[in-house]
Scaffold this motif. Structure first.
Motif, PDB file in Angstrom:
ATOM      1  N   TYR A 146      41.643 -13.578 -72.315  1.00 36.31           N
ATOM      2  CA  TYR A 146      41.879 -15.000 -72.614  1.00 36.31           C
ATOM      3  C   TYR A 146      42.140 -15.250 -74.095  1.00 36.31           C
ATOM      4  O   TYR A 146      42.877 -16.168 -74.467  1.00 36.31           O
ATOM      5  CB  TYR A 146      40.689 -15.840 -72.149  1.00 36.31           C
ATOM      6  CG  TYR A 146      39.467 -15.715 -73.031  1.00 36.31           C
ATOM      7  CD1 TYR A 146      39.247 -16.592 -74.086  1.00 36.31           C
ATOM      8  CD2 TYR A 146      38.523 -14.694 -72.823  1.00 36.31           C
ATOM      9  CE1 TYR A 146      38.134 -16.464 -74.914  1.00 36.31           C
ATOM     10  CE2 TYR A 146      37.425 -14.549 -73.641  1.00 36.31           C
ATOM     11  CZ  TYR A 146      37.234 -15.441 -74.681  1.00 36.31           C
ATOM     12  OH  TYR A 146      36.145 -15.288 -75.502  1.00 36.31           O
ATOM     13  N   TYR A 157      49.466 -25.460 -70.143  1.00 33.22           N
ATOM     14  CA  TYR A 157      48.117 -25.160 -69.629  1.00 33.22           C
ATOM     15  C   TYR A 157      47.327 -24.262 -70.586  1.00 33.22           C
ATOM     16  O   TYR A 157      46.536 -23.422 -70.144  1.00 33.22           O
ATOM     17  CB  TYR A 157      48.195 -24.491 -68.258  1.00 33.22           C
ATOM     18  CG  TYR A 157      48.610 -25.412 -67.137  1.00 33.22           C
ATOM     19  CD1 TYR A 157      47.740 -26.371 -66.617  1.00 33.22           C
ATOM     20  CD2 TYR A 157      49.885 -25.322 -66.574  1.00 33.22           C
ATOM     21  CE1 TYR A 157      48.129 -27.214 -65.584  1.00 33.22           C
ATOM     22  CE2 TYR A 157      50.283 -26.162 -65.539  1.00 33.22           C
ATOM     23  CZ  TYR A 157      49.399 -27.100 -65.050  1.00 33.22           C
ATOM     24  OH  TYR A 157      49.790 -27.936 -64.029  1.00 33.22           O
ATOM     25  N   GLU A 162      44.011 -19.780 -64.551  1.00 32.64           N
ATOM     26  CA  GLU A 162      42.598 -19.806 -64.154  1.00 32.64           C
ATOM     27  C   GLU A 162      42.436 -19.176 -62.776  1.00 32.64           C
ATOM     28  O   GLU A 162      43.086 -19.590 -61.817  1.00 32.64           O
ATOM     29  CB  GLU A 162      42.083 -21.237 -64.124  1.00 32.64           C
ATOM     30  CG  GLU A 162      40.617 -21.369 -63.719  1.00 32.64           C
ATOM     31  CD  GLU A 162      40.147 -22.814 -63.670  1.00 32.64           C
ATOM     32  OE1 GLU A 162      39.291 -23.121 -62.819  1.00 32.64           O
ATOM     33  OE2 GLU A 162      40.652 -23.629 -64.470  1.00 32.64           O
ATOM     34  N   LYS A 164      39.450 -18.319 -60.037  1.00 35.32           N
ATOM     35  CA  LYS A 164      38.042 -18.634 -59.758  1.00 35.32           C
ATOM     36  C   LYS A 164      37.575 -17.953 -58.477  1.00 35.32           C
ATOM     37  O   LYS A 164      38.247 -17.993 -57.444  1.00 35.32           O
ATOM     38  CB  LYS A 164      37.868 -20.141 -59.623  1.00 35.32           C
ATOM     39  CG  LYS A 164      36.443 -20.602 -59.389  1.00 35.32           C
ATOM     40  CD  LYS A 164      36.372 -22.119 -59.301  1.00 35.32           C
ATOM     41  CE  LYS A 164      34.949 -22.592 -59.057  1.00 35.32           C
ATOM     42  NZ  LYS A 164      34.859 -24.065 -58.941  1.00 35.32           N
ATOM     43  N   THR A 218      34.650 -17.340 -63.128  1.00 34.10           N
ATOM     44  CA  THR A 218      35.974 -17.852 -63.469  1.00 34.10           C
ATOM     45  C   THR A 218      36.547 -17.037 -64.614  1.00 34.10           C
ATOM     46  O   THR A 218      35.863 -16.795 -65.616  1.00 34.10           O
ATOM     47  CB  THR A 218      35.925 -19.334 -63.871  1.00 34.10           C
ATOM     48  OG1 THR A 218      35.388 -20.103 -62.790  1.00 34.10           O
ATOM     49  CG2 THR A 218      37.315 -19.854 -64.194  1.00 34.10           C
ATOM     50  N   GLN A 219      37.789 -16.623 -64.445  1.00 35.45           N
ATOM     51  CA  GLN A 219      38.468 -15.826 -65.464  1.00 35.45           C
ATOM     52  C   GLN A 219      39.742 -16.541 -65.903  1.00 35.45           C
ATOM     53  O   GLN A 219      40.414 -17.191 -65.108  1.00 35.45           O
ATOM     54  CB  GLN A 219      38.824 -14.444 -64.898  1.00 35.45           C
ATOM     55  CG  GLN A 219      39.473 -13.494 -65.889  1.00 35.45           C
ATOM     56  CD  GLN A 219      39.805 -12.149 -65.268  1.00 35.45           C
ATOM     57  OE1 GLN A 219      39.407 -11.868 -64.129  1.00 35.45           O
ATOM     58  NE2 GLN A 219      40.529 -11.318 -65.985  1.00 35.45           N
ATOM     59  N   TYR A 220      40.067 -16.407 -67.184  1.00 35.94           N
ATOM     60  CA  TYR A 220      41.289 -17.000 -67.726  1.00 35.94           C
ATOM     61  C   TYR A 220      42.198 -15.883 -68.232  1.00 35.94           C
ATOM     62  O   TYR A 220      41.786 -15.071 -69.062  1.00 35.94           O
ATOM     63  CB  TYR A 220      40.952 -17.992 -68.844  1.00 35.94           C
ATOM     64  CG  TYR A 220      40.134 -19.162 -68.348  1.00 35.94           C
ATOM     65  CD1 TYR A 220      40.761 -20.283 -67.811  1.00 35.94           C
ATOM     66  CD2 TYR A 220      38.743 -19.135 -68.376  1.00 35.94           C
ATOM     67  CE1 TYR A 220      40.021 -21.359 -67.332  1.00 35.94           C
ATOM     68  CE2 TYR A 220      37.989 -20.198 -67.892  1.00 35.94           C
ATOM     69  CZ  TYR A 220      38.628 -21.307 -67.381  1.00 35.94           C
ATOM     70  OH  TYR A 220      37.893 -22.363 -66.887  1.00 35.94           O
TER      71      TYR A 220
END
Length: 430
Positions: A146, A157, A162, A164, A218-220
């Motif tokens: 991220y 964005y 994102e 999840k 949650t990963q970005y």
């Protein structure tokens, strides 16, 4: 009586300085590394204490202080969202590097409503010069982390996808933007401890190991951008077609600018949570304003030539975020830079932008006190940690400091304990 108080105060400060010097030479936290420190009083224009203050250190995210100063000197109060021109029934626009479009962490960009309300046919004009996606000296294998979002002329964005997972689920419960839902696929688990989704280095294809998650997660993940992707996402968002302009962009005169969000909103986000993406985009926006070209080095060269020549040590400056291992600054240059920032913005307002010890941002869990005394910017890369900003003493003085550490081998948590000890001594005795 006054002379006696002054002598007593000077004696206390001398004793404090001796203890600080002893800390640097004898404490385990500083023995296994290289430390530098500068303490400056902007009221008396006096350097109160130095330790290796003229030596160069890897600043990490302390680099964002240079980026903040750049924004304050060049961008003004509002962020330029797009530049555009109108040709008959067509509205042709180009990006300025503005990080706010559909960014969930920033105020809503005025560009969104402008696109939705326009009755013209919309065309996106890609930049003639394209900056490299990642900065010089960045770790290439962090491309899908991220904090390594790609640099781009028209961010969307926050340049992040994102993904999840809910506890008990083996598949993502949400992927945002939704258009990437078909870009993610499952693979047989080979390492059940690895809960992360991996993106392909040259596309937006992503894979995750299909096993039941033991917690919500949650990963970005940064986008891999293309001109087509930009127009597709904008089209999906405004429910109208946006096309790529295919004519000669050099012949267009983008004589209109639409401003998007207050500049303070992006500075606060960058400084408090150390947002690398915003930092990089600020330099692109600054470069665009001074040269009409989104190139990081243009902004850096402009600042060094016009606003930073009086620093005692030339900054070795290569990016906006501090991800680059090429960056090198000295503590005494950092304190002078912070004084320059204070000359651009009142200290009361600046305190609201910076992280506060024990209260907010990256300092929420450190330098705690009944009354906050540290307002600063952190910077951390492996084996490098810096802290630069303001220290408010119990006597009411507002001092500027820069504490820089490189090549240490102790845990950063232990290093911070040693830093806290020194900063508290200054707070209590100056």
């Amino acid at each position: 009586m006054l002379a006696s108080l002054i002598i007593t105060s000077c004696s206390a400060i001398k004793r404090t300085n001796k203890k600080i010097e002893s800390d640097f030479f004898e404490s385990a936290e500083f023995k296994k590394g290289f430390a530098g420190f500068a303490l400056y009083d902007p009221v008396s224009d006096e350097m109160l204490y130095t330790h290796n203050a003229d030596k160069y250190f890897t600043p990490a995210s302390n680099t964002k202080l240079f980026t903040l100063y750049t924004g304050l000197k060049i961008l003004g109060d509002s962020i330029p969202g797009i530049k555009y021109t109108i040709k008959g029934d067509s509205l042709i626009f180009k990006g300025t590097g503005d990080p706010s479009f559909l960014n969930p962490d920033l105020p809503e960009s005025k560009v969104l409503s402008f696109f939705k309300q326009s009755e013209k046919e919309l065309f996106y004009a890609p930049p003639v010069y394209k900056e490299k996606r990642l900065g010089p000296g960045w770790a290439w294998d962090d491309y899908d982390s991220y904090y390594s979002a790609e640099k781009i002329d028209f961010p969307i964005y926050g340049n992040l996808i994102e993904v999840k997972f809910d506890k008990g689920s083996s598949k993502p419960s949400a992927v945002k933007p939704q258009r990437f839902k078909d870009s993610i696929s499952a693979v047989k688990p080979t390492d059940p401890a690895n809960k992360y989704t991996q993106r392909d280095i040259s596309s937006n294809k992503m894979e995750f190991q299909e096993f039941e998650r033991t917690e919500d997660f949650t990963q970005y993940i940064p986008f891999h951008f293309s001109n087509e992707l930009i127009t597709e996402i904008i089209s999906d968002t405004i429910q109208d077609t946006v096309k790529i302009y295919s004519g000669d962009i050099k012949k267009l005169d983008f004589d209109n600018t639409l401003y998007s969000v207050p500049a303070d909103s992006i500075y606060k986000r960058m400084m408090q949570v150390s947002d690398n993406f915003i930092a990089e985009q600020i330099l692109l926006m600054a470069a665009d304003k001074v040269s009409d070209s989104l190139k990081t080095s243009i902004a850096i060269d402009h600042m060094k030539e016009n606003h930073l020549k009086d620093l005692l040590d030339e900054p070795m400056w290569y990016d906006g975020s501090g991800l680059s291992r090429y960056n090198l600054f000295t503590p005494r240059s950092m304190v002078k830079l912070i004084e320059k920032i204070e000359n651009e913005i009142p200290v009361e307002k600046l305190f609201k932008i910076l992280a506060v010890g024990g209260e907010s941002g990256t300092l929420k869990n450190y330098y705690k006190a009944e009354t906050p005394y540290i307002y600063a910017k952190t910077g951390t890369l492996r084996n490098n940690h810096s802290l630069s900003g303001f220290l408010v003493t119990k006597s009411g003085r507002i001092l500027i400091f820069s504490f820089m550490n490189s090549n240490y081998t102790v845990p950063t948590s232990e290093l911070k304990q040693g830093m806290t000890r020194i900063l508290e001594r200054i707070r209590d005795n100056y």
